[in-house]
Enzyme design. Sequence first.
Site, PDB file in Angstrom:
ATOM      1  N   GLY A  80       0.792  -1.198   0.104  1.00  0.00           N
ATOM      2  CA  GLY A  80      -0.059  -0.233   0.028  1.00  0.00           C
ATOM      3  C   GLY A  80       0.847   1.268  -0.108  1.00  0.00           C
ATOM      4  N   GLY A 134       0.454  -5.436   0.676  1.00  0.00           N
ATOM      5  CA  GLY A 134      -1.028  -5.321  -0.133  1.00  0.00           C
ATOM      6  C   GLY A 134      -0.736  -6.057  -1.316  1.00  0.00           C
ATOM      7  CD  GLU A 136       2.783  -5.720   6.227  1.00  0.00           C
ATOM      8  OE1 GLU A 136       2.405  -5.749   5.080  1.00  0.00           O
ATOM      9  OE2 GLU A 136       3.621  -6.725   6.661  1.00  0.00           O
ATOM     10  CG  ASP A 138      -2.803  -5.071   6.286  1.00  0.00           C
ATOM     11  OD1 ASP A 138      -1.748  -5.144   5.832  1.00  0.00           O
ATOM     12  OD2 ASP A 138      -3.634  -4.133   6.042  1.00  0.00           O
TER      13      ASP A 138
END
Length: 380
Positions: A78, A131, A154, A162
Amino acid sequence: MTSSMKGVDDAPVRFGTLVTASGHRFGHATLNAPDSLNALTLTLVDALQAQLDQWAEDPRIAGVILDGSGEKAFCAGGDVVGLYRAMREAGAGRVPKDAADFFEREYRLDHAIHRYPKPLLVWGHGIVMGGGIGLMAGASHRVVTPRSRLAMPEITLGLYPDVGGSWFLSRLPGRVGLFLALTGAPLNAADALWAGLADRAARAEDRGALLEAIARTRWTGERASDAETLDDLLRALPAAELAPSPLAAHRDRIDALIGPHDGLTTIAPRLRSLAGDADPWLAAAGAAFLKGSPTSAALALSLQRRLRHASLAEVLRLEYQASVGCCVHPDFAEGVRALLIDKDKSPRWQPAAIDETGEARVEALLAPRFDGPHPLADLR
């Protein structure tokens, strides 16, 4: 091979179709932000979601190919710099609307790929992180090349794995998924195949040959038979020469480091000790854990364990709450600042010690920060 493209060269995603021998078409979507390693923005996510929805309903479309522009990356994750700006504008302790919108729609897209009604092939060449793995994880056909490098780093940003990572990482062999979450260790193509994060390996230079083979093939429009046919086309490509898998080689050691019920304060010294290991892959993993956010480590551990038997939709709903919570907690903005803005690589985590984290802090991150129904309540 006949194809048609629409959109301008600087569109965040380029869309086209391949006309095949049966008259069916294959949708072709290319992430088109090579300067940012095809990082996901809200505009990109929305464009891809709308086109995938359209292709899902079109009986002429037999399948979809998703790849990235440039030679460096499929998708590096992301746009966390954009999220950083949103957090700064919102102010400390406040939920940035742009960030909440991004996470909701990114997770909707990931869920749609997992549930896509037609064969969907992701060509995961180059860097595939965060992502990008979220896009790839749910595809029916996941291809890596010898130059693929996968990771969910992350923890070094004050976030956590995530995009469904709490679901698919917990399903990897042994305690490998938790190890990857806590260390952000990079994976090569052989690692991805061994762990089940990819289905096939192909040479990077054979992408064009695959597109031509898809165009020459007669498709039925029936998902099961077309998925099998796509398998056959991938199998027919020349074999790719891959480096060995360090993840497979160290699986037993990883399982010894992380017991099935060990708490973070028990696991942490063992992971820290890897920083001095003679094996460079393990040493890098240990060093990354040492530099990572203690709160991120506690959150990643808690989510994987509490969501191990949850459905994907349930996982994404709780991850949404966790990600919005991370936007309020100072570590996420601080991690982006240290690694990508000021680039001093010296984040000041709050708290700075593993033993200062705990379930109470995790619960605070997971607290709902929305009014009315959950934004992802309709996912099934």
